[in-house]
Write an enzyme that holds these catalytic residues in place. Structure first.
Site, mmCIF file in Angstrom:
data_model
loop_
_atom_site.group_PDB
_atom_site.id
_atom_site.type_symbol
_atom_site.label_atom_id
_atom_site.label_comp_id
_atom_site.label_asym_id
_atom_site.label_seq_id
_atom_site.Cartn_x
_atom_site.Cartn_y
_atom_site.Cartn_z
ATOM 1 N N ASP A 162 0.755 -1.215 0.026
ATOM 2 C CA ASP A 162 0.101 0.070 0.116
ATOM 3 C C ASP A 162 0.835 1.209 0.044
ATOM 4 O O ASP A 162 1.918 1.248 0.482
ATOM 5 C CB ASP A 162 -0.800 -0.008 1.223
ATOM 6 C CG ASP A 162 -1.891 -1.057 1.282
ATOM 7 O OD1 ASP A 162 -2.435 -1.611 0.158
ATOM 8 O OD2 ASP A 162 -2.432 -1.403 2.275
ATOM 9 N N TYR B 126 4.771 -8.933 7.956
ATOM 10 C CA TYR B 126 4.164 -7.759 8.169
ATOM 11 C C TYR B 126 4.178 -7.287 9.454
ATOM 12 O O TYR B 126 4.318 -8.172 10.578
ATOM 13 C CB TYR B 126 2.624 -7.690 7.967
ATOM 14 C CG TYR B 126 2.171 -7.735 6.325
ATOM 15 C CD1 TYR B 126 2.275 -6.792 5.561
ATOM 16 C CD2 TYR B 126 1.714 -9.044 6.073
ATOM 17 C CE1 TYR B 126 1.579 -7.027 4.024
ATOM 18 C CE2 TYR B 126 1.786 -9.320 4.554
ATOM 19 C CZ TYR B 126 1.518 -8.391 3.771
ATOM 20 O OH TYR B 126 1.144 -8.521 2.552
ATOM 21 N N TYR C 112 -5.032 -9.536 2.589
ATOM 22 C CA TYR C 112 -5.024 -8.236 2.832
ATOM 23 C C TYR C 112 -5.040 -8.047 4.511
ATOM 24 O O TYR C 112 -5.982 -8.747 5.243
ATOM 25 C CB TYR C 112 -6.352 -7.472 2.553
ATOM 26 C CG TYR C 112 -6.646 -7.400 1.222
ATOM 27 C CD1 TYR C 112 -6.140 -6.372 0.367
ATOM 28 C CD2 TYR C 112 -7.330 -8.235 0.275
ATOM 29 C CE1 TYR C 112 -6.028 -6.354 -1.136
ATOM 30 C CE2 TYR C 112 -7.314 -8.286 -1.031
ATOM 31 C CZ TYR C 112 -6.833 -7.434 -1.796
ATOM 32 O OH TYR C 112 -6.811 -7.339 -3.152
#
Ligand code: ZN
Length: 328
Positions: A125, A191, A263
């Site tokens: 993103d 992440y 996501y």
């Protein structure tokens, strides 16, 4: 037949002579520079094929897109009719810079090419940083006049140019098929998310929720925030590993290693039930990702750095999925 025999003898002879003149190696497969000779029309056409530089980039600041992002109000022209575009102040871009703009011009300059194309192994993103292992990318340089450049020096040049916004590592000279490899190889991602809750969360409940998401399959319907440009489908993705720490009753840091395509913002928030299970659902509170960093990108079936795709001898270690979690 005779035509074919003449053609191959002619090609061999021309190849031998041009090779001798230029000191180049003759190749009839996929040469860097290709000549098309038409003896009848007495013409020679020359194509100078692209050169490819592979590497990994780290994006150290938020709000930098991967590639140039033209303003959608003026289609990148900076003008609407005779008027300067108000949305982008006439710049023609929605974001001032991009990973592409901070890297590709340096490569183009050093290889003395005409143009470049930036190919990334997926993209994070715009508001997420890319840290840790960095993300594989390829810069394709069109019509380069120099191919054998020093990649260590090139790396230094790019990093000086990108001024702490972007950093590249492990640059290598690659063959043309690196582009497809980098774009098609399935990759798992690591992440780190800073998460906030709208109600106080109990330490035990948090630990339990996080560990129940580890090794689980997530059913995820295309998030609302991207549904205008992606097909509305439900897919299943694995969470390989999940850990976290509750810093205050309403704030936590979560580390996640997942299959590509999951996501993360929605794995935390549930996206109004479109992602299941989710951290918000398990804790029965509303949960939001405030900051997101990608900390690792790994090839699933093979490392991105596959030997046969490179034309230099530089040794670059490929990050492995089991390596200890990289911090900043
Ligand atoms: Zn504009």
């Amino acid at each position: 037949d005779r035509g074919e025999a003449f053609k191959s003898a002619f090609n061999r002879e021309v190849g031998k002579r041009v090779g001798k003149m230029t000191g180049g190696e003759v190749s009839f497969e996929r040469p860097d520079v290709q000549f098309l000779i038409d003896p009848e029309a007495d013409t020679v056409e020359c194509s100078n094929h692209s050169a490819f530089v592979y590497g990994r980039y780290r994006k150290l600041e938020r709000d930098i897109p991967q590639t140039k992002w033209p303003c959608n109000a003026c289609q990148g022209s900076g003008y609407i009719g005779q008027q300067q575009c108000e949305k982008c102040d006439g710049v023609g871009l929605l974001y001032e810079t991009s990973v592409e703009q901070l890297t590709a011009p340096v490569v183009c300059d050093v290889m003395d090419g005409t143009e470049t194309s930036f190919h990334g192994a997926g993209r994070e993103d715009v508001d997420a940083r890319m840290l840790g292992t960095g993300r594989p990318f390829v810069i394709e340089v069109f019509e380069p006049r120099r191919r054998d450049v020093n990649t260590v020096r090139l790396e230094g040049d790019i990093n000086a140019f990108a001024e702490d916004m972007v950093e590249v590592t492990g640059l290598r000279l690659a063959t043309y098929n690196i582009v497809e490899w980098v774009k098609e190889l399935d990759a798992s991602k690591r992440y780190r998310a800073v998460v906030s809750f709208d109600e106080r969360v109990d330490e035990d409940a948090f630990t339990q929720a996080v560990s129940s998401l580890e090794n689980s399959s997530i059913e995820q319907r295309t998030p609302r925030r991207v549904s205008h440009r992606r097909a509305d489908i439900t897919r299943t993705r694995e969470v390989y590993q999940m850990g976290g720490e509750l810093h205050t009753p309403t704030k936590a840091v979560v580390d996640i290693h997942t299959a590509g395509g999951l996501y993360i913002k929605e794995l935390i928030s549930s996206d109004e039930g479109r992602t299941e299970p989710s951290l918000a659902e398990l804790l029965e509170v509303s949960a939001t990702v405030n900051k997101l960093d990608v900390t690792g990108v790994y090839g699933e079936s093979a490392p991105f750095e596959k030997d046969t795709l490179f034309r230099d001898d530089r040794i670059v270690e490929s990050p492995t999925q089991v390596s200890p979690q990289s911090s900043e």
